[in-house]
Design a protein around this motif. Structure first.
Motif, PDB file in Angstrom:
ATOM      1  N   VAL A 553       0.811  -1.208   0.000  1.00  0.00           N
ATOM      2  CA  VAL A 553       0.000   0.000   0.000  1.00  0.00           C
ATOM      3  C   VAL A 553       0.856   1.274   0.000  1.00  0.00           C
ATOM      4  N   TYR A 554       2.038   1.218   0.563  1.00  0.00           N
ATOM      5  CA  TYR A 554       2.906   2.391   0.593  1.00  0.00           C
ATOM      6  C   TYR A 554       4.002   2.354  -0.469  1.00  0.00           C
ATOM      7  N   THR A 555       4.484   1.176  -0.788  1.00  0.00           N
ATOM      8  CA  THR A 555       5.604   1.071  -1.731  1.00  0.00           C
ATOM      9  C   THR A 555       5.039   0.779  -3.123  1.00  0.00           C
ATOM     10  N   LYS A 556       5.040   1.809  -3.953  1.00  0.00           N
ATOM     11  CA  LYS A 556       4.463   1.673  -5.289  1.00  0.00           C
ATOM     12  C   LYS A 556       5.428   0.911  -6.199  1.00  0.00           C
ATOM     13  N   PRO A 557       4.888   0.200  -7.194  1.00  0.00           N
ATOM     14  CA  PRO A 557       5.793  -0.501  -8.109  1.00  0.00           C
ATOM     15  C   PRO A 557       6.594   0.481  -8.965  1.00  0.00           C
ATOM     16  N   GLN A 558       7.790   0.072  -9.331  1.00  0.00           N
ATOM     17  CA  GLN A 558       8.612   0.899 -10.204  1.00  0.00           C
ATOM     18  C   GLN A 558       8.138   0.696 -11.642  1.00  0.00           C
ATOM     19  N   ILE A 559       8.055   1.788 -12.390  1.00  0.00           N
ATOM     20  CA  ILE A 559       7.580   1.705 -13.779  1.00  0.00           C
ATOM     21  C   ILE A 559       8.589   2.440 -14.663  1.00  0.00           C
ATOM     22  N   ALA A 560       9.108   1.718 -15.668  1.00  0.00           N
ATOM     23  CA  ALA A 560      10.127   2.316 -16.523  1.00  0.00           C
ATOM     24  C   ALA A 560       9.662   2.329 -17.969  1.00  0.00           C
ATOM     25  N   GLN A 561      10.057   3.391 -18.651  1.00  0.00           N
ATOM     26  CA  GLN A 561       9.828   3.467 -20.097  1.00  0.00           C
ATOM     27  C   GLN A 561      11.160   3.777 -20.761  1.00  0.00           C
ATOM     28  N   LEU A 562      11.495   2.986 -21.765  1.00  0.00           N
ATOM     29  CA  LEU A 562      12.788   3.147 -22.432  1.00  0.00           C
ATOM     30  C   LEU A 562      12.551   3.445 -23.911  1.00  0.00           C
ATOM     31  N   PHE A 563      13.158   4.515 -24.386  1.00  0.00           N
ATOM     32  CA  PHE A 563      13.129   4.837 -25.807  1.00  0.00           C
ATOM     33  C   PHE A 563      14.549   4.672 -26.331  1.00  0.00           C
ATOM     34  N   SER A 564      14.699   4.024 -27.483  1.00  0.00           N
ATOM     35  CA  SER A 564      16.048   3.937 -28.029  1.00  0.00           C
ATOM     36  C   SER A 564      16.016   3.977 -29.541  1.00  0.00           C
ATOM     37  N   VAL A 565      17.113   4.441 -30.084  1.00  0.00           N
ATOM     38  CA  VAL A 565      17.264   4.539 -31.531  1.00  0.00           C
ATOM     39  C   VAL A 565      18.705   4.166 -31.858  1.00  0.00           C
ATOM     40  N   GLY A 566      18.905   3.504 -33.004  1.00  0.00           N
ATOM     41  CA  GLY A 566      20.266   3.068 -33.308  1.00  0.00           C
ATOM     42  C   GLY A 566      20.524   2.984 -34.794  1.00  0.00           C
ATOM     43  N   PHE A 567      21.803   3.064 -35.123  1.00  0.00           N
ATOM     44  CA  PHE A 567      22.245   2.869 -36.507  1.00  0.00           C
ATOM     45  C   PHE A 567      23.260   1.739 -36.489  1.00  0.00           C
ATOM     46  N   PHE A 568      23.070   0.762 -37.394  1.00  0.00           N
ATOM     47  CA  PHE A 568      23.918  -0.430 -37.407  1.00  0.00           C
ATOM     48  C   PHE A 568      24.556  -0.577 -38.784  1.00  0.00           C
ATOM     49  N   LEU A 571      30.698  -4.036 -41.956  1.00  0.00           N
ATOM     50  CA  LEU A 571      31.717  -3.683 -42.934  1.00  0.00           C
ATOM     51  C   LEU A 571      32.480  -4.932 -43.338  1.00  0.00           C
ATOM     52  N   ASN A 572      33.058  -4.818 -44.526  1.00  0.00           N
ATOM     53  CA  ASN A 572      33.993  -5.858 -44.956  1.00  0.00           C
ATOM     54  C   ASN A 572      33.373  -7.257 -44.863  1.00  0.00           C
ATOM     55  N   GLU A 573      32.225  -7.375 -45.478  1.00  0.00           N
ATOM     56  CA  GLU A 573      31.509  -8.651 -45.516  1.00  0.00           C
ATOM     57  C   GLU A 573      31.297  -9.238 -44.126  1.00  0.00           C
ATOM     58  N   ASN A 574      30.814  -8.400 -43.253  1.00  0.00           N
ATOM     59  CA  ASN A 574      30.436  -8.780 -41.883  1.00  0.00           C
ATOM     60  C   ASN A 574      31.618  -9.144 -40.977  1.00  0.00           C
ATOM     61  N   VAL A 575      32.824  -8.816 -41.412  1.00  0.00           N
ATOM     62  CA  VAL A 575      33.961  -9.022 -40.504  1.00  0.00           C
ATOM     63  C   VAL A 575      33.856  -8.021 -39.348  1.00  0.00           C
ATOM     64  N   TYR A 576      33.423  -6.834 -39.674  1.00  0.00           N
ATOM     65  CA  TYR A 576      33.271  -5.802 -38.647  1.00  0.00           C
ATOM     66  C   TYR A 576      31.804  -5.455 -38.478  1.00  0.00           C
ATOM     67  N   GLU A 577      31.386  -5.314 -37.261  1.00  0.00           N
ATOM     68  CA  GLU A 577      30.054  -4.795 -36.971  1.00  0.00           C
ATOM     69  C   GLU A 577      30.214  -3.501 -36.193  1.00  0.00           C
ATOM     70  N   THR A 578      29.516  -2.500 -36.633  1.00  0.00           N
ATOM     71  CA  THR A 578      29.561  -1.238 -35.893  1.00  0.00           C
ATOM     72  C   THR A 578      28.137  -0.833 -35.544  1.00  0.00           C
ATOM     73  N   SER A 579      28.005  -0.107 -34.493  1.00  0.00           N
ATOM     74  CA  SER A 579      26.673   0.374 -34.136  1.00  0.00           C
ATOM     75  C   SER A 579      26.781   1.617 -33.276  1.00  0.00           C
ATOM     76  N   ILE A 580      25.732   2.384 -33.306  1.00  0.00           N
ATOM     77  CA  ILE A 580      25.600   3.519 -32.394  1.00  0.00           C
ATOM     78  C   ILE A 580      24.160   3.504 -31.891  1.00  0.00           C
ATOM     79  N   GLU A 581      23.994   3.481 -30.589  1.00  0.00           N
ATOM     80  CA  GLU A 581      22.647   3.428 -30.000  1.00  0.00           C
ATOM     81  C   GLU A 581      22.495   4.556 -28.994  1.00  0.00           C
ATOM     82  N   GLY A 582      21.366   5.208 -29.054  1.00  0.00           N
ATOM     83  CA  GLY A 582      21.048   6.221 -28.057  1.00  0.00           C
ATOM     84  C   GLY A 582      19.813   5.779 -27.289  1.00  0.00           C
ATOM     85  N   TYR A 583      19.725   6.116 -26.013  1.00  0.00           N
ATOM     86  CA  TYR A 583      18.560   5.679 -25.232  1.00  0.00           C
ATOM     87  C   TYR A 583      18.198   6.741 -24.197  1.00  0.00           C
TER      88      TYR A 583
END
Lengths: 795, 384
Positions: A553-568, A571-583
């Motif tokens: 009754v006193y301790t309310k549940p924690q509620i989270a909302q996450l927004f994220s966006v990324g660019f993936f 390179l080089n026929e999948n030898v390299y993977e790069t990414s940038i993610e913001g959240y």
């Protein structure tokens, strides 16, 4: 006599030199798969003394005047070839180089499968195999899931003795850690020094810190889903690991060939008997721990399989780094905690496109504090306990462009927040805080829809509902005033599942990928999660005996909302993977504490708690080389985690005057780098480097003279930072290539943790001694820590 | 041999590194930002005397904080909202120390409130504090702690009253025999003064002076008076109505082989005061563990009422107290040659008396001057 011997030796050497003749080495360098000639391959003789280049037909030819040379052949995107050539006659070589772009991944720290990081509409998901974890350096040679995940972007901890990890600025209890579907409430041994998972039996883990599949719920920051190996159904295997800290064993065997198999893995560390030998001052320190797991796998037929898994871990520890229990007089404090988990799974293939899983889990975590009394042989005990039972049905259907997953789960908790057992004590009274019983029910549906070649989405939702069960009596407080004993106005009794004690809501889970081309994509995600169970601890990292508390009754549940966006981008026929993610994540009802709060064996704990908000945001850059002789990753994370707590006007109802302040997990800059160099079949070596901004701590705003002593006076929490953390580790694994196809395979593992011995601060604090106040830092690993281990397995 | 091998192996990688960790001094750039009124934890006791309130003020500073005695304040205790007991500053001997004009003792049925008015007109009032009874200490006893250089832990037992919440606070005064009554710096020598006054250390260029300075024995007997820095606190939340046993109230370094006297004072405080001292102890004396709680503002029960605003620290209490006198015997120290008395000279250094007969008639002895930290009137328990 020695001189004569030396003369003969020199003469022998000269004779050998004069007798050398010119030798011609010629040959071709070809692709190992299609045997196409490789032009412009570089042939390096004796570490750069001579360099040759292959012609358009991939051919080469050179002459040398020695009997043996070291020869290396290198070409971009191919695994280098090395040999020690010993010959006394003209030689022709056909050298086949492996194209690394056609290899399977060596290191996989992203979404499973080739190019899936581009195609899949999910973000913030990482996985790592145990094989790769074993190659990376570790503390005292212990393969460690929680330390390995800290090398991934967005995952950190408050220090070396942290009892869990912080995902994107969240607390440790905001992560759901499950092994074989059963939650683990304490995932470490020795107050956070080692992970509590039997590494020999693990197959790997998935870490969800962005899109969390809707089958998971109950935590707001992330999910660490750990899976065990499936027992072998065709032959016996034994694996033994001998290390300085612990000894490990894995045994798996078919009981009925191709039908029924069993697996057992265990680890034990009982080396504390050595401590008094090292120093008599250490004779009171206890440090025993262990864990084991057993799994039975039964393949009834092609459509039905059953799995039963048991897991237990225990610790028995005593250290002066943990404060004792107040208001019970004892000579020492001993911490003992045991986790016992059990999972039963039935997997049924209904049709080629659909499967259903029935999963039942039982988790039992029992931390105990033992307090030997002064001048008696009696021990007072404080026992806590969480029993978590869950039943889950999960159905998966693939049809056309849709992959559907739906199901339901019900989780029943019983929390014993603390029981004081005096035993034969004549000074301590028995006490029991009332049990907290709750039921959490979830329903979920999720569809991964491949709209076109370029666009995929994953859309789903989870509905969760939580009820406190059983009649519960709460204190009531005067309207609008601080909840404390002075403002108590009486008590009220709520019946089971009363609306005041029930919470629930939808948790949408969305992800979308827009594929820009075959090697790059843009992704978006939104995630909502609710948490009804949390650790109540006002220390930087909770200890295993910290109290768990369900919403009420006193301790309310924690509620989270996450927004994220990324660019993936690959390179080089999948030898390299790069990414940038913001959240950006916003969490309501985070838990904070009044100054000087204590929770152990307390009723009316709401008088000690405050609730507020957290906002966490960041940017994660990642470069991952997955194939070739050198693999590894580099990532940089910028992240912030800020809290605001403002429940009322009184100073005890707010933190930092109700303003936003840096949380304990706010570490703006983090760099992680891991390199694995697998030069030959004989050995590989690896380096880890990690750097992060020091976490916040509190400095005083004045030194005041009280009781003839200058003591600090604090006004603002987390207004400073401890020094930046950085560390370099090294590991060297040595194999015997002759054993590759033998039944017995052994390897040595040599690691150095913290090579340059940086004295990273776990905490900075002020302490008053002899009337003066001095700033100090607590260092956990302040020197290089070498370790050696030997592992062998018999197939 | 085997032991050495095991030791080396262990040091290279076992738990010594992992669970004993280490604490090192840390350079902390400190700027004293806050100006504060300090009410130096005054306790109005049940012993009839001229009660004391000490006031200080903290001044901001670039390198640290400067604490100065706060003079010219008007200090009073208001009893039951009606009676006012005035305090006067003993400016000459101890500025910032305010003594009640009359002797009085706190009594159980009354409420006491501190009122402070500073020179600039700002006014501060405390919460109304009342007195709760305290039970006596039943017994005290000692153990020798062999860690470090060795020390004596002193424990007490007391009977807790049933069916009521009780909060205890203990502090102590220690009497240790002091052999040296004067120390002179390098290249100086002590010279007596007549009529029992303290002599002086005078420059001496003779070949017999010490480069490290000499210490001079006392004329007659002398005892050092040492006070507890912190407070031990306890609540009966787990032991209501039971005998509270084994409360460690003091840890006394191994100063000397002479027996010493500790006077333990047991006080009853209220819950708010208990919480104040709990936080005070946690952030001053118990920090440095893996389970440190975040430091927080010590919330005083003395509040600003009017005039220029100034934050306040310190806790005003009315407390009944019972004392227990206990002689610490040193005959339990293991005779292993491992432990040596650290003496009572600054920084635990050994005494370096001026040698006898270097110069005729020397060395002199030094007078034991009575003060708050030294006395020639030894407690009766220590008189042989």
């Amino acid at each position: 006599m020695k001189k004569i011997l030396l003369l003969f030796t020199l003469l022998g050497a000269c004779t050998s030199l004069f007798s050398q003749k010119y030798i011609t080495v010629s040959g071709s360098v070809l692709d190992s798969l299609d045997k196409a000639p490789l032009a412009n391959a570089v042939i390096n003789i004796d570490y750069g003394k001579n360099i040759f280049i292959t012609d358009a037909a991939g051919k080469f030819k050179f002459t040398f005047k020695k009997q043996d040379i070291v020869m290396t052949v290198k070409m971009l995107n191919y695994v280098p070839f090395r040999t020690n050539l010993k010959t006394d006659k003209d030689t022709t070589l056909i050298i086949l180089l492996k194209d690394i772009t056609k290899e399977l991944d060596n290191v996989n720290v992203n979404i499973k499968g080739q190019e899936s990081n581009i195609k899949k509409p999910i973000m913030g998901v990482s996985s790592l195999s145990v094989k790769e974890m074993a190659r990376l350096p570790s503390v005292l040679g212990e393969v460690d899931v929680l330390r390995s995940v800290q090398m991934l972007p967005g995952v950190s901890s408050v220090g070396e003795a942290s009892n869990g990890v912080n995902i994107r600025g969240g607390t440790t209890d905001q992560n759901l850690v499950v092994m074989e579907g059963a939650p683990i409430f304490n995932a470490t041994h020795m107050f956070g020094l080692f992970s509590a998972f039997p590494s020999e039996a693990l197959s790997g883990f998935d870490l969800y810190k962005g899109n969390v599949p809707s089958r998971f719920g109950g935590r707001t920051a992330g999910v660490l889903d750990i899976s065990l190996k499936t027992p072998s159904l065709d032959n016996q295997k034994v694996q033994v690991g001998l290390g300085l800290v612990s000894q490990k064993l894995l045994y798996e065997s078919p009981i009925i060939k191709d039908k029924l198999g069993v697996l057992f893995a265990g680890r034990a560390a009982f080396n504390d008997f050595l401590l008094p030998i090292v120093s008599s001052k250490l004779e009171n320190i206890k440090a025993k721990f262990g864990d084991w797991t057993g799994k039975v796998f039964y393949k009834v037929n092609q459509s039905n399989t059953f799995e039963l898994t048991g897991y237990q871990s225990f610790d028995n520890a005593q250290t002066n780094l943990i404060s004792g229990v107040e208001n019970i007089n004892s000579t020492e404090t001993i911490y003992r905690y045991v986790t016992s988990n059990f999972t039963a799974k039935w997997n049924k293939v209904i049709s080629p496109n659909s499967t259903i899983q029935f999963i039942g889990t039982l988790s039992n975590f029992t931390p105990t504090i033992e307090l030997p009394e002064v001048n008696t042989t009696n021990e007072v005990e404080i026992v806590q306990n969480i029993i978590n039972k869950q039943f889950k049905v999960n159905y998966q259907l693939t049809k056309g462009k849709h992959a559907l997953e739906m199901g339901t789960d019900a989780t029943h908790y019983v929390i014993n927040p603390g029981e004081l057992i005096p035993n034969a004590s004549t000074t301590v009274n028995a006490f029991k805080a009332p049990n907290e019983t709750g039921l959490e029910v979830g329903l979920y549906l999720e569809d991964e829809w491949k709209i076109s070649n370029a666009i995929s989405i994953i859309a789903g939702a989870r509905y969760s509902n939580y009820n406190r069960l059983g009649n519960t009596t709460f204190n009531t407080y005067l309207e609008g005033l601080e909840k404390n004993s002075d403002n108590s106005s009486g008590t009220v009794n709520y019946k089971s599942m009363a609306s005041e004690n029930s919470y629930g809501g939808f948790e949408p889970r969305l992800g979308a990928t827009i594929r820009l081309n075959s090697t790059s994509s843009v992704k978006f995600a939104y995630n909502a999660m609710r948490q009804y169970l949390q650790v109540i601890s006002n220390t930087t990292s909770p200890i295993p005996t910290s109290r768990w508390k369900s919403s009420d009754v006193y301790t309310k549940p924690q509620i989270a909302q996450l927004f994220s966006v990324g660019f993936f981008k690959n390179l080089n026929e999948n030898v390299y993977e790069t990414s940038i993610e913001g959240y950006y994540r916003n969490t309501d009802n985070i838990i904070d504490y009044k100054p000087g709060a204590s929770f152990l064996l307390q009723n009316n704990i709401e008088t000690e708690l405050l609730q507020g908000k957290n906002k966490s945001y960041g940017l994660e850059l990642s470069l991952n080389k997955k194939k070739g002789e050198l693999t590894g990753w580099f990532n940089y994370t910028y992240s912030r985690s800020l809290n605001q707590v403002n429940e009322g006007q009184r100073p005890t109802q707010k933190v930092n005057n109700g303003n936003w302040y840096a949380s304990n997990y706010d570490k703006p800059h983090t760099v992680n780098m891991a390199i694995v160099i697998k030069q030959t079949e004989m050995h590989d070596f690896s380096f880890n480097f990690t750097y992060s901004t020091g976490r916040p701590f509190t400095t005083p705003s004045a030194l005041v003279r009280l009781n003839n002593t200058n003591v600090p006076y604090y006004t603002e929490r987390n207004n400073s930072r401890i020094p930046d953390y950085h560390r370099l580790d090294f590991a060297w694994n040595i194999y015997n290539p002759k054993n590759l196809h033998r039944k017995y395979k052994g390897n040595w593992n040599f690691t150095i943790y913290n090579i340059y011995g940086r004295k990273n601060a776990y905490s900075v604090f002020l302490r008053t001694e002899n009337n003066t106040t001095q700033a100090n830092k607590l260092v956990i690993f302040g020197s290089p820590i070498p370790s050696i281990g030997y592992n062998f397995k018999i197939d | 041999m085997l032991k050495d091998i095991i030791k080396k192996l262990s040091i290279s990688g076992l738990f010594i590194v992992t669970i004993s960790a280490c604490i090192e001094p840390f350079e902390l750039d400190f700027v004293g930002k806050t100006s504060l009124l300090i009410v130096d934890n005054p306790i109005i006791s049940t012993i009839k005397k001229r009660q004391l309130i000490k006031l200080l003020k903290t001044l901001p500073s670039e390198t640290s904080s400067i604490n100065v005695p706060l003079s010219n304040a008007t200090v009073s205790i208001i009893v039951d909202d009606t009676e006012k007991i005035k305090f006067v500053e003993s400016e000459a001997s101890s500025p910032g120390s305010y003594f009640s004009e009359v002797e009085f003792a706190a009594s159980k049925s009354k409420a006491y409130q501190l009122e402070v008015i500073l020179g600039d007109g700002s006014k501060f009032m405390s919460d109304k504090e009342t007195l709760t009874d305290v039970t006596p200490i039943n017994r005290a006893y000692q153990t020798f702690d062999e860690s470090g250089k060795g020390s004596h832990k002193v424990y007490i037992d007391t009977q807790d009253p049933a069916k009521e919440s009780n909060f205890y606070l203990w502090n102590w005064i220690l009497f240790e025999k002091q052999p040296y009554c004067r120390s002179c710096n390098a290249r100086t020598r002590y010279n007596e003064r007549p009529f029992g006054e303290m002599g002086t250390c005078d420059q001496d260029l003779t070949e017999f002076v010490s480069d490290s300075g000499f210490d001079y024995y006392c004329t007659g007997k002398c005892w050092e008076i040492l006070y507890s820095n912190g407070n031990t606190i306890f609540t009966d939340e787990f032991s209501d109505g039971q005998e509270i046993k084994g409360v460690e109230v003091a840890k006394i370094p191994y100063y000397s082989n002479n027996k010493s006297l500790i006077i333990v004072s047991q006080q009853s405080i209220n819950k708010k005061a208990f919480n104040y001292f709990k936080l005070f102890n946690e952030q001053n004396y118990k920090s440095g563990s893996l389970t440190d709680t975040p430091p927080a503002t010590l919330i005083s029960n003395v509040f600003h009422v009017s005039g220029p605003k100034l934050p306040v620290t310190g806790y005003f209490m009315v407390s009944s107290q019972k004392e227990f006198r206990y002689v610490i015997n040193k005959n339990d120290i293991p005779n292993t040659g491992q432990y040596f008395p650290i003496g009572l000279l600054p920084n635990g250094r050994n005494g370096n008396p001026e040698p006898l007969g270097l110069i005729g008639g020397r060395p002199p002895t030094a007078v034991c001057i009575n003060s708050s930290t030294r006395t020639s009137n030894g407690p009766i328990e220590l008189l042989d």
